[in-house]
Motif scaffolding. Structure first.
Motif, short mmCIF file in Angstrom:
data_model
loop_
_atom_site.label_atom_id
_atom_site.label_comp_id
_atom_site.label_asym_id
_atom_site.label_seq_id
_atom_site.Cartn_x
_atom_site.Cartn_y
_atom_site.Cartn_z
N LEU A 98 0.83 -1.20 0.00
CA LEU A 98 0.00 0.00 0.00
C LEU A 98 0.87 1.26 0.00
O LEU A 98 0.56 2.25 -0.67
N VAL A 99 1.98 1.21 0.74
CA VAL A 99 2.91 2.35 0.72
C VAL A 99 3.47 2.55 -0.68
O VAL A 99 3.62 3.68 -1.16
N MET A 100 3.77 1.46 -1.38
CA MET A 100 4.27 1.56 -2.76
C MET A 100 3.30 2.35 -3.63
O MET A 100 3.70 3.24 -4.38
N PHE A 101 2.02 2.01 -3.53
CA PHE A 101 1.04 2.66 -4.39
C PHE A 101 0.86 4.15 -4.04
O PHE A 101 0.70 4.98 -4.93
N LEU A 102 0.90 4.48 -2.77
CA LEU A 102 0.64 5.86 -2.36
C LEU A 102 1.88 6.75 -2.49
O LEU A 102 1.77 7.97 -2.43
N THR A 103 3.06 6.14 -2.65
CA THR A 103 4.28 6.94 -2.85
C THR A 103 4.81 6.80 -4.27
O THR A 103 5.88 7.32 -4.59
N ASN A 104 4.07 6.09 -5.12
CA ASN A 104 4.44 5.92 -6.54
C ASN A 104 5.82 5.27 -6.69
O ASN A 104 6.70 5.79 -7.37
N ASN A 105 5.98 4.11 -6.04
CA ASN A 105 7.21 3.32 -6.18
C ASN A 105 6.84 1.91 -6.60
O ASN A 105 6.08 1.24 -5.89
N TYR A 106 7.39 1.45 -7.73
CA TYR A 106 7.03 0.11 -8.20
C TYR A 106 7.88 -0.98 -7.54
O TYR A 106 7.58 -2.16 -7.69
N SER A 107 8.94 -0.62 -6.82
CA SER A 107 9.78 -1.61 -6.14
C SER A 107 9.56 -1.56 -4.63
O SER A 107 9.60 -0.48 -4.03
N ILE A 108 9.36 -2.73 -4.03
CA ILE A 108 9.13 -2.79 -2.59
C ILE A 108 10.37 -2.33 -1.82
O ILE A 108 10.27 -1.85 -0.69
N LYS A 109 11.55 -2.44 -2.44
CA LYS A 109 12.78 -2.04 -1.75
C LYS A 109 12.82 -0.54 -1.48
O LYS A 109 13.53 -0.09 -0.58
N GLU A 110 12.06 0.23 -2.24
CA GLU A 110 12.03 1.67 -2.03
C GLU A 110 11.26 2.05 -0.77
O GLU A 110 11.47 3.14 -0.23
N VAL A 111 10.38 1.16 -0.31
CA VAL A 111 9.55 1.51 0.85
C VAL A 111 9.95 0.75 2.11
O VAL A 111 9.33 0.90 3.16
#
Length: 634
Positions: free
Chosen positions: A552-565
């Motif tokens: 969900l954090v990925m979608f709301l911060t516009n990051n397609y990689s889980i490693k970014e969140v």
């Protein structure tokens, strides 16, 4: 007459021996005088001492060093400060009374050239840039709390015991400093408006940075190194900082949402004798004292439902799960979920709560219901999170996609259905890796034909019972269960159902899972006898729910990689090429101090693995004493 005049002019010309030209007497004298002046200048220049070459500052020279050279030189300089304490590079305390965010808001109205010398500012921050204009004027750009401010240091304003030059000569980019000064706005000559700044009276080194930090121009963009050195990523990249602030804001909202609805937050075991609660492959660890293998939890579900049995009728848990599965853009071996269980609720109540929670969360974090998400391939999804969400029946949608009627729900677990599903996979050119269980093949078809259509939040309902060993059977549709999955941007974010509270049915479901495990499905669940016993004491009608926080954090911060969140995502061990870098202490020859009660071993550990029993017992007794002492304060 004309010829006589021309002859007189020729007679009045004189030879310039330097150029070979015939010129007038006055022109010749002029040239000779000019040459005499030039000769004197050359003689004077030759006699003068050579001009000193412009010397580069230490910072300019250090900028040309390699990272290893810089590190080595910096370590030695800081070691000298550690020994001389002039100044102490690691002081114990600096009193901070100013929040930089408040400072910028409070003093933004200061006019150009205005100074508030009676307002003291005490601030800590990290140096991002350093600019010197001569020896009496130094500028710094400082960052703290995610914002930046200019610090202007003038020799005539310097206070404190340390002279101005000594306050600044040791400071480099990346150092953490304490600033004592007052607010004001500069008055530049080349532009009408000055910059809000702190006019420093004293600068104190609080913690030196031993490494070169990347320049602000080039930044720190290497993706793998950003994940490995998250601390440096956060220093250099505001976007990364904002992702984790957003994540924290989301978790705080979720907690508050459940707390306000009278839920109790609980904590359940991370290690279990049985890996249950989800269809997933677990990690195995070992308990030395009990000499038994344990599983890292794949889900807290069974424990939470046992708490419902015990009378805690609304419970939730935010925590880590561990699954020994593949690593890709949306999966990490450890991840964060939120699960809640609510007595006297069913799957339809949980749907309403899901819509209310998630849409409210999106509004709280982003200010609206519309968000944008970009995939790895550059696709852009405009997502509308506003409730109500779309609902899709699984079997009906598959029948439409495959063009054939599926077997009835009560036959979906049979061998005949297994053959049917294999034919559907072949017909639609969908690949499914072994083992070809009915549940796995159905899941593949759903992923291909239903999940791919779910851009806006969508509920997929009507799952077969064999795919949901912990969900209650459907009250109106035999063979199916009361379960839904919520998908956004083609990815699952929520899984929920009316909980199975029939101990007889639950045991049959577990036995079916055991049969699938015998067929080679490592992800199938094992029989948990303690959970089955708890159901025999009576689980009230209950709705259960689980949501993946990371996704969900990925979608709301516009990051397609889980490693970014994830602050510290799982990474393969880094392969070092050549000699490994020496630690700072070894670089400057610092030897470790011997702990009280532990004597030096007196052997070379790199050459021998033998340790005398006396030494081992000494270490063991020391550790026992420390543990006993610590326990006495708990």
């Amino acid at each position: 007459m004309a010829e006589a005049g021309a002859a007189d002019q020729v007679a009045n010309l004189h030879l310039d021996e330097v150029t070979g030209e015939q010129v007038s007497k006055s022109e010749l004298k002029k040239r000779q005088k000019q040459r005499q002046l030039e000769d004197k200048k050359r003689e004077k220049a030759a006699a003068a001492p050579p001009k000193p070459k412009a010397q580069k500052s230490e910072e300019e020279e250090e900028s040309q060093l390699t990272p290893n050279q810089y590190y080595e030189i910096r370590c030695r300089k800081i070691q000298q400060l550690r020994q001389s304490k002039a100044p102490n590079p690691y002081p114990h305390k600096f009193k901070v009374t100013t929040d930089l965010r408040d400072f910028l808001k409070r003093h933004e109205s200061i006019k150009t050239g205005e100074h508030l010398k009676d307002v003291e500012v005490r601030l800590g921050g990290r140096i991002y840039t350093k600019r010197a204009s001569g020896t009496k004027l130094v500028f710094y750009d400082i960052r703290a709390e995610g914002v930046k401010v200019q610090v202007m240091c003038q020799a005539q304003e310097a206070a404190g015991e340390v002279p101005f030059e000594q306050q600044h000569e040791h400071l480099r980019r990346g150092d953490i400093i304490g600033i004592v000064g007052y607010p004001g706005r500069t008055a530049p000559r080349n532009r009408p408006e000055g910059e809000l700044s702190i006019f420093a009276r004293e600068i104190i080194l609080l913690t030196p940075c031993l490494h070169q930090i990347p320049s602000e121009h080039y930044g720190f963009k290497d993706q793998e190194q950003r994940y490995r050195q998250r601390y440096l990523d956060l220093i250099m990249n505001d976007n990364s900082r904002n992702v984790f602030l957003t994540r924290s804001k989301m978790i705080t909202y979720i907690r508050r949402y459940f707390d306000e609805k009278d839920f109790v937050e609980v904590e359940t075991p991370m290690m279990n004798a049985i890996a249950g609660g989800a269809t997933a492959k677990p990690f195995v660890t070992h308990h030395n004292d009990l000499d038994m293998n344990l599983f890292m939890r794949v889900a807290p579900e069974l424990y939470l439902k046992m708490l419902i049995v015990g009378g805690l009728e609304r419970v939730y848990e935010l925590g880590r799960q561990f699954r020994n599965e593949g690593i890709d853009l949306t999966h990490n071996p450890e991840f964060t979920t939120c699960e809640f269980y609510m007595a006297y609720a069913d799957v339809y109540d949980i749907m309403d709560i899901t819509e209310d929670l998630v849409s409210g969360l999106v509004k709280h974090v982003t200010g609206g219901y519309q968000t944008t998400f970009h995939t790895q391939t550059g696709e852009e999804y405009q997502v509308n999170w506003e409730k109500p969400w779309k609902r899709i029946d699984m079997i009906g949608a598959l029948e439409e996609a495959c063009g054939e009627k599926f077997p009835p729900g009560e036959e979906l677990h049979t061998t005949a259905t297994n053959d049917f599903l294999k034919r559907m996979l072949k017909k639609t050119n969908v690949e499914c890796t072994p083992p070809h269980t009915n549940a796995r093949m159905l899941d593949k078809l759903v992923g291909e034909f239903i999940e791919e259509t779910c851009i806006n939040p969508t509920f997929i309902t009507g799952h077969p019972q064999m795919m949901s060993p912990l969900a209650k059977y459907h009250r109106d549709r035999p063979g199916l269960c009361e379960r839904f999955e919520a998908f956004v941007c083609k990815k699952e974010i929520v899984n929920a159902y009316t909980e199975l509270n029939d101990p007889f049915d639950q045991r049959l479901r577990f036995e079916e899972q055991a049969r699938q495990k015998d067929q080679g499905d490592d992800e199938a669940q094992m029989v948990d006898e303690n959970f089955c016993t708890s159901l025999e004491f009576g689980l009230p009608p209950t709705g259960g729910w689980g949501m993946g926080i990371d996704r969900l954090v990925m979608f709301l911060t516009n990051n397609y990689s889980i490693k970014e969140v994830l602050a510290f995502p799982f990474m393969k061990e880094e392969a070092y090429q050549g000699k490994e870098k020496k630690p700072a202490a070894e670089m400057v020859g610092i030897k470790p101090e011997v702990e009280e009660g532990i004597r030096e071993s007196g052997f070379d550990a790199s050459k021998s693995l033998l340790i005398d029993n006396e030494f081992v017992n000494l270490i063991r007794n020391q550790l026992k004493w420390q543990i006993t002492k610590r326990a006495s304060f708990m």
